[in-house]
Design a protein around this motif. Structure first.
Motif, PDB file in Angstrom:
ATOM      1  N   ALA A 103       0.828  -1.207   0.000  1.00 30.80           N
ATOM      2  CA  ALA A 103       0.000   0.000   0.000  1.00 30.80           C
ATOM      3  C   ALA A 103       0.858   1.250   0.000  1.00 30.80           C
ATOM      4  O   ALA A 103       0.465   2.287  -0.514  1.00 30.80           O
ATOM      5  CB  ALA A 103      -0.929  -0.005   1.200  1.00 30.80           C
ATOM      6  N   HIS A 104       2.088   1.156   0.585  1.00 33.65           N
ATOM      7  CA  HIS A 104       2.948   2.334   0.670  1.00 33.65           C
ATOM      8  C   HIS A 104       3.815   2.527  -0.561  1.00 33.65           C
ATOM      9  O   HIS A 104       4.503   3.524  -0.669  1.00 33.65           O
ATOM     10  CB  HIS A 104       3.864   2.243   1.902  1.00 33.65           C
ATOM     11  N   GLY A 105       3.845   1.596  -1.445  1.00 30.85           N
ATOM     12  CA  GLY A 105       4.720   1.683  -2.608  1.00 30.85           C
ATOM     13  C   GLY A 105       6.128   1.223  -2.268  1.00 30.85           C
ATOM     14  O   GLY A 105       6.405   0.811  -1.138  1.00 30.85           O
ATOM     15  N   PRO A 134       5.596   1.176   7.132  1.00 36.87           N
ATOM     16  CA  PRO A 134       5.485   2.199   8.177  1.00 36.87           C
ATOM     17  C   PRO A 134       6.801   2.276   8.945  1.00 36.87           C
ATOM     18  O   PRO A 134       7.427   1.245   9.222  1.00 36.87           O
ATOM     19  CB  PRO A 134       4.356   1.674   9.095  1.00 36.87           C
ATOM     20  N   GLY A 135       7.235   3.490   9.281  1.00 37.88           N
ATOM     21  CA  GLY A 135       8.501   3.652   9.999  1.00 37.88           C
ATOM     22  C   GLY A 135       9.689   3.787   9.068  1.00 37.88           C
ATOM     23  O   GLY A 135      10.801   4.088   9.517  1.00 37.88           O
ATOM     24  N   LEU A 136       9.470   3.574   7.801  1.00 42.86           N
ATOM     25  CA  LEU A 136      10.552   3.771   6.825  1.00 42.86           C
ATOM     26  C   LEU A 136      10.188   5.005   5.993  1.00 42.86           C
ATOM     27  O   LEU A 136       9.624   4.916   4.915  1.00 42.86           O
ATOM     28  CB  LEU A 136      10.703   2.529   5.939  1.00 42.86           C
ATOM     29  N   ALA A 195      17.455   8.418   6.853  1.00 39.93           N
ATOM     30  CA  ALA A 195      17.995   7.892   8.109  1.00 39.93           C
ATOM     31  C   ALA A 195      17.304   6.588   8.496  1.00 39.93           C
ATOM     32  O   ALA A 195      17.951   5.642   8.967  1.00 39.93           O
ATOM     33  CB  ALA A 195      17.854   8.926   9.224  1.00 39.93           C
ATOM     34  N   ASP A 196      15.983   6.527   8.281  1.00 39.95           N
ATOM     35  CA  ASP A 196      15.241   5.287   8.568  1.00 39.95           C
ATOM     36  C   ASP A 196      15.774   4.147   7.709  1.00 39.95           C
ATOM     37  O   ASP A 196      15.928   3.014   8.176  1.00 39.95           O
ATOM     38  CB  ASP A 196      13.744   5.459   8.253  1.00 39.95           C
ATOM     39  N   LEU A 197      16.059   4.463   6.446  1.00 40.18           N
ATOM     40  CA  LEU A 197      16.541   3.429   5.535  1.00 40.18           C
ATOM     41  C   LEU A 197      17.893   2.890   6.012  1.00 40.18           C
ATOM     42  O   LEU A 197      18.122   1.685   6.037  1.00 40.18           O
ATOM     43  CB  LEU A 197      16.654   3.992   4.108  1.00 40.18           C
ATOM     44  N   LEU A 236      11.362  10.026   2.054  1.00 40.17           N
ATOM     45  CA  LEU A 236      11.283   9.139   0.892  1.00 40.17           C
ATOM     46  C   LEU A 236       9.863   9.089   0.329  1.00 40.17           C
ATOM     47  O   LEU A 236       8.885   9.223   1.064  1.00 40.17           O
ATOM     48  CB  LEU A 236      11.708   7.720   1.304  1.00 40.17           C
ATOM     49  N   SER A 237       9.779   8.898  -0.988  1.00 41.03           N
ATOM     50  CA  SER A 237       8.478   8.749  -1.649  1.00 41.03           C
ATOM     51  C   SER A 237       8.504   7.484  -2.498  1.00 41.03           C
ATOM     52  O   SER A 237       9.572   7.063  -2.957  1.00 41.03           O
ATOM     53  CB  SER A 237       8.196   9.943  -2.561  1.00 41.03           C
TER      54      SER A 237
END
Lengths: 90, 154, 154, 90
Positions: A4-6, A31-33, A37-39, A75-76
């Motif tokens: 759903a988030h791509g 979610p959370g990515l 930095a999250d990556l 990020l997108s």
């Protein structure tokens, strides 16, 4: 097959490409990515060479869609994210 | 303004002649050519492989050249950077800047090299008698790029 | 280190190739070439005559190059300056500096040009549609040379 | 034929050579002609183009024995003194 988030495309160059044994992969934007930095954190959690290169304070550069970006960059879906050591051309 | 990434060698004299051909307002031609040394960080280097990030490389170089063109009155600029395998004495990179006056040409040439060294996605891997190794970035390159942020650029 | 004053044209590519031939410790080649423009101080220039002071010219250039060699770790340096009659687009002067690293090569090249412009005894006379005129020295050239006295040279 | 003080060779270049109509001359080192500044003053006293170029505040450079020298530089017998406008090479 996207979530759903791509998803995003992640590329590795130079020492990181060799250490990880891959030049890139596709990752789902769970979610959370949400940021660069999250990556980095997510990849470091894989342990082994991933933790070695990304968990510590080693300098790693990120480019999103071929432009250098700071860790807070969001990020997108569809982004091309490159992860590499400081450049040494010239 | 032209930016090229190529495996082939280049001829600095021919590149400069071509760039300034027919341009009678050019008074200053500055150039920098980076050349492969046979020695680095304490050991002999037999050969080198230059890896890059196709697509981003050209974008990064174009953006650096465009920024130089905003800072100085340049007539034209050329950047050529090689990739692939290189041997000692091989040219690696060429920057040529054309301007009416020397200050602009020389400053822009130094500026482009400083930013290329810190922002353009190239990586060098050296082959030495002790094996292969990735070249480490130099802190002095970051400092060199930083100096252009501090007000007096020229 | 070589300094030449000559009437003949020079070939920048051949000069650079000759200077760095066989020198595998060279990592950086900086060059500056001054070229005759067809326009100066508001009018078209058809040709130019460069006068110099034989003897002092060579001494002055050698002293400038020697000072650059004390300030930066240079592997070699070449200065070629033409005299006599020149036409638009003709190269006037060439400075080439060789070093292991780019900072030294680029800074030394700029330094040599700044001092050549203020200390080497050359004078330009231009032929324009309105007649002949001696080129006036630029205050900005004195300021450019002065900046090397102010502590942070590189 | 030299005086008791000896003589110096004086050379003119570029605009000054043209204005003075000569590329050089030999001058005796008379009393009161001890420095580069004295020489400038002595030449300016000739009037006409000499005064025009040398009497005012126009910038003129002097080299003694092929080295740029300040006005206070002392002259010696046998010196080669060049008088010229600011240089414009490069």
């Amino acid at each position: 097959m996207e979530t759903a988030h791509g998803s995003v495309r992640v590329l590795y160059f130079a020492r990181l490409r060799e250490a990880f044994g891959t030049s890139g992969e596709t990752m789902d934007l769970a979610p959370g990515l949400c940021t660069v930095a999250d990556l980095r954190e997510r990849l470091a959690l894989r342990g082994g060479v991933w933790a070695e290169e990304l968990a510590g304070s080693r300098v790693v550069r990120f480019a999103v869609n071929q432009t250098l970006c700071p860790p807070a960059h969001a990020l997108s879906a569809g982004d091309e994210i490159a992860v590499f050591p400081p450049v040494t051309g010239g | 303004m032209a930016v090229r990434v190529q495996r082939e060698a280049f001829d600095i004299g021919a590149e400069i002649d071509r760039l300034r051909a027919g341009r009678t307002s050019v008074g200053a031609v500055a150039s920098f050519m980076g050349v492969m040394r046979d020695f680095n960080d304490g050991s002999g280097v037999q050969s080198m492989v230059l890896e890059h990030y196709p697509g981003m490389t050209e974008r990064a170089l174009e953006s650096i050249v465009a920024e130089a063109g905003e800072r100085w009155p340049l007539i034209d600029t050329l950047v050529v950077h090689r990739v692939g395998e290189l041997r000692p004495s091989d040219p690696i990179v060429l920057v040529v800047t054309l301007s009416a006056h020397r200050e602009a040409a020389l400053a822009a040439c130094a500026f482009i090299m400083d930013f290329l060294k810190t922002r353009a996605p190239f990586w060098k891997k050296e082959r030495t008698p002790a094996g292969e190794r990735w070249v480490e970035a130099r802190a002095s390159d970051d400092r060199a790029a930083d100096r252009w942020q501090e007000g007096d650029g020229a």
